[in-house]
Write a protein that holds these residues in place. Structure first.
Motif, mmCIF file in Angstrom:
data_model
loop_
_atom_site.group_PDB
_atom_site.id
_atom_site.type_symbol
_atom_site.label_atom_id
_atom_site.label_comp_id
_atom_site.label_asym_id
_atom_site.label_seq_id
_atom_site.Cartn_x
_atom_site.Cartn_y
_atom_site.Cartn_z
ATOM 1 N N ARG A 1 1.333 -10.992 -7.476
ATOM 2 C CA ARG A 1 0.743 -10.272 -6.356
ATOM 3 C C ARG A 1 0.459 -8.831 -6.756
ATOM 4 N N MET A 2 -0.655 -8.326 -6.263
ATOM 5 C CA MET A 2 -0.998 -6.946 -6.564
ATOM 6 C C MET A 2 -0.077 -6.011 -5.782
ATOM 7 N N GLN A 3 0.185 -4.862 -6.369
ATOM 8 C CA GLN A 3 0.934 -3.820 -5.694
ATOM 9 C C GLN A 3 0.463 -2.474 -6.224
ATOM 10 N N ILE A 4 0.858 -1.403 -5.546
ATOM 11 C CA ILE A 4 0.563 -0.073 -6.071
ATOM 12 C C ILE A 4 1.870 0.654 -6.323
ATOM 13 N N ASN A 5 1.883 1.459 -7.352
ATOM 14 C CA ASN A 5 3.056 2.246 -7.702
ATOM 15 C C ASN A 5 2.767 3.722 -7.460
ATOM 16 N N VAL A 6 3.691 4.386 -6.785
ATOM 17 C CA VAL A 6 3.588 5.824 -6.552
ATOM 18 C C VAL A 6 4.446 6.505 -7.604
ATOM 19 N N THR A 7 3.828 7.348 -8.420
ATOM 20 C CA THR A 7 4.513 7.962 -9.559
ATOM 21 C C THR A 7 4.583 9.476 -9.388
ATOM 22 N N ARG A 8 5.040 10.131 -10.448
ATOM 23 C CA ARG A 8 5.148 11.587 -10.401
ATOM 24 C C ARG A 8 3.795 12.266 -10.287
ATOM 25 N N THR A 9 2.752 11.590 -10.735
ATOM 26 C CA THR A 9 1.421 12.196 -10.663
ATOM 27 C C THR A 9 0.717 11.885 -9.345
ATOM 28 N N SER A 10 1.356 11.138 -8.463
ATOM 29 C CA SER A 10 0.754 10.793 -7.171
ATOM 30 C C SER A 10 1.031 11.895 -6.148
ATOM 31 N N ARG A 11 0.289 11.825 -5.034
ATOM 32 C CA ARG A 11 0.560 12.719 -3.895
ATOM 33 C C ARG A 11 0.440 11.901 -2.622
ATOM 34 N N ILE A 12 1.368 12.112 -1.710
ATOM 35 C CA ILE A 12 1.325 11.429 -0.417
ATOM 36 C C ILE A 12 1.108 12.478 0.659
ATOM 37 N N GLU A 13 0.025 12.316 1.432
ATOM 38 C CA GLU A 13 -0.315 13.292 2.466
ATOM 39 C C GLU A 13 -0.430 12.571 3.802
ATOM 40 N N GLU A 14 0.366 12.972 4.783
ATOM 41 C CA GLU A 14 0.274 12.360 6.111
ATOM 42 C C GLU A 14 -1.011 12.795 6.799
ATOM 43 N N ILE A 15 -1.656 11.869 7.512
ATOM 44 C CA ILE A 15 -2.891 12.189 8.224
ATOM 45 C C ILE A 15 -2.746 11.766 9.682
ATOM 46 N N ASP A 16 -3.468 12.452 10.559
ATOM 47 C CA ASP A 16 -3.417 12.165 11.991
ATOM 48 C C ASP A 16 -4.527 11.166 12.320
ATOM 49 N N GLU A 17 -4.315 9.938 11.913
ATOM 50 C CA GLU A 17 -5.326 8.898 12.117
ATOM 51 C C GLU A 17 -4.615 7.553 12.264
ATOM 52 N N ASP A 18 -5.015 6.774 13.277
ATOM 53 C CA ASP A 18 -4.416 5.455 13.471
ATOM 54 C C ASP A 18 -5.298 4.412 12.779
#
Length: 307
Positions: A146-163
């Motif tokens: 199964r495909m998956q995504i990995n969040v690494t040290r070079t990633s960025r997670i930004e919360e957004i105000d969108e449903d």
């Protein structure tokens, strides 16, 4: 073009236009050494070489690592080791058994749902179920088919105000099993990570002894769409009467592990099934599956269609 050459060109594309002279053969040699000789995962090999470029050529780290990967939809994720960005909602989180994992769960957009893993070393902010985020510069991977995504040290997670709207997770289809894919039947899995071994070698942990498992990756065609499904040992036993112990016995008696797959193909291909399952990225994860028994009305509809 080999994977080493493709990855090399992807790295060179990142530094294109910068005032540095990097020899392609130097990068290619290092890439081959890492992924072909030392069997380093490709994403780690890329990160190692980019760190080398930062160190040896003085390229600012933020320019090399913070260059955003293209924003794609989950349905477009089909290959491993691709750097992408996703706008998605956190569907579900669950506990991880590994101290190396910070968070694990499912994220989705309007086109699909995919598993995600945040590595502890990534030092990323925690996400919450039901909230939407942009996951920048994450890398695609495959685990247990199964495909998956990995969040690494070079990633960025930004919360957004969108449903962000999600597709229905549970669906039911009736169709014919038209194919059983590779790596089905009696397989060996890595003791460390559970990945299916290829000739006794784990993509992540190298040559390992492994343990036996029974699974099927198949394709169901309902006449309008095709669905890739995964059947576990319980599903297979219910349909065929063959469990893991039976499969091992078949392999022992025939001295051929592939004999199990041939037996399963003979019993399942071309037959109609009713399948209920959860969308989980590329595959439909089967909750229930049974042989479809058409009713009289179904035959009448077929006869009317043929008239």
């Amino acid at each position: 073009m080999s994977r080493a050459e493709k990855l090399t060109d992807q790295i060179l594309e990142r530094i294109k236009g910068k005032d540095v002279k990097v020899k392609r053969e130097d990068i290619l040699r290092r890439m081959k050494l890492l992924i072909e000789e030392f069997k380093v995962p490709e994403s780690e090999a890329v990160r190692t070489i980019m760190n080398y470029l930062v160190r040896e050529y003085g390229i600012p780290r933020e320019e090399l690592f913070d260059r955003d990967s293209p924003l794609v939809k989950i349905a477009d994720i089909s290959k491993v080791n691709q750097w992408v960005s996703l706008k998605a909602k956190v569907v579900q989180l669950w506990d991880s058994n590994s101290p190396n994992v910070s968070q694990v769960g499912l994220i989705g957009d309007e086109t699909g749902i995919v598993k995600f893993v945040v590595w502890a070393k990534a030092s990323q902010p925690e996400v919450e179920e039901g909230k939407s985020y942009i996951f920048r510069n994450v890398v695609t991977d495959s685990f247990q088919g199964r495909m998956q995504i990995n969040v690494t040290r070079t990633s960025r997670i930004e919360e957004i105000d969108e449903d962000i709207q999600l597709p229905p997770r549970e669906i039911e289809v009736v169709g014919s099993m038209v194919a059983i894919q590779q790596n089905s039947g009696l397989v060996k899995r890595c003791n460390e990570c559970g990945r299916v071994l290829n000739k006794g070698v784990c993509h992540q942990h190298g040559k390992v002894e492994g343990y036996d498992d029974l699974r099927i990756k198949a394709v169901i065609d309902d006449g309008e769409n095709v669905y890739e499904i995964i059947l576990n040992e319980e599903n297979i036993r219910e349909l065929t009467g063959i469990g893991l112990e039976d499969a091992l016995k078949i392999a022992h008696e025939t001295l051929d592990r592939n004999a199990v797959l041939l037996e399963l193909k003979n019993m399942l291909l071309g037959r109609y099934f009713r399948v209920k399952g959860l969308r989980g990225g590329r595959y439909l994860l089967v909750k229930e599956i049974s042989v479809h028994k058409p009713k009289a009305d179904d035959f009448n509809e077929i006869l009317e269609a043929l008239a």
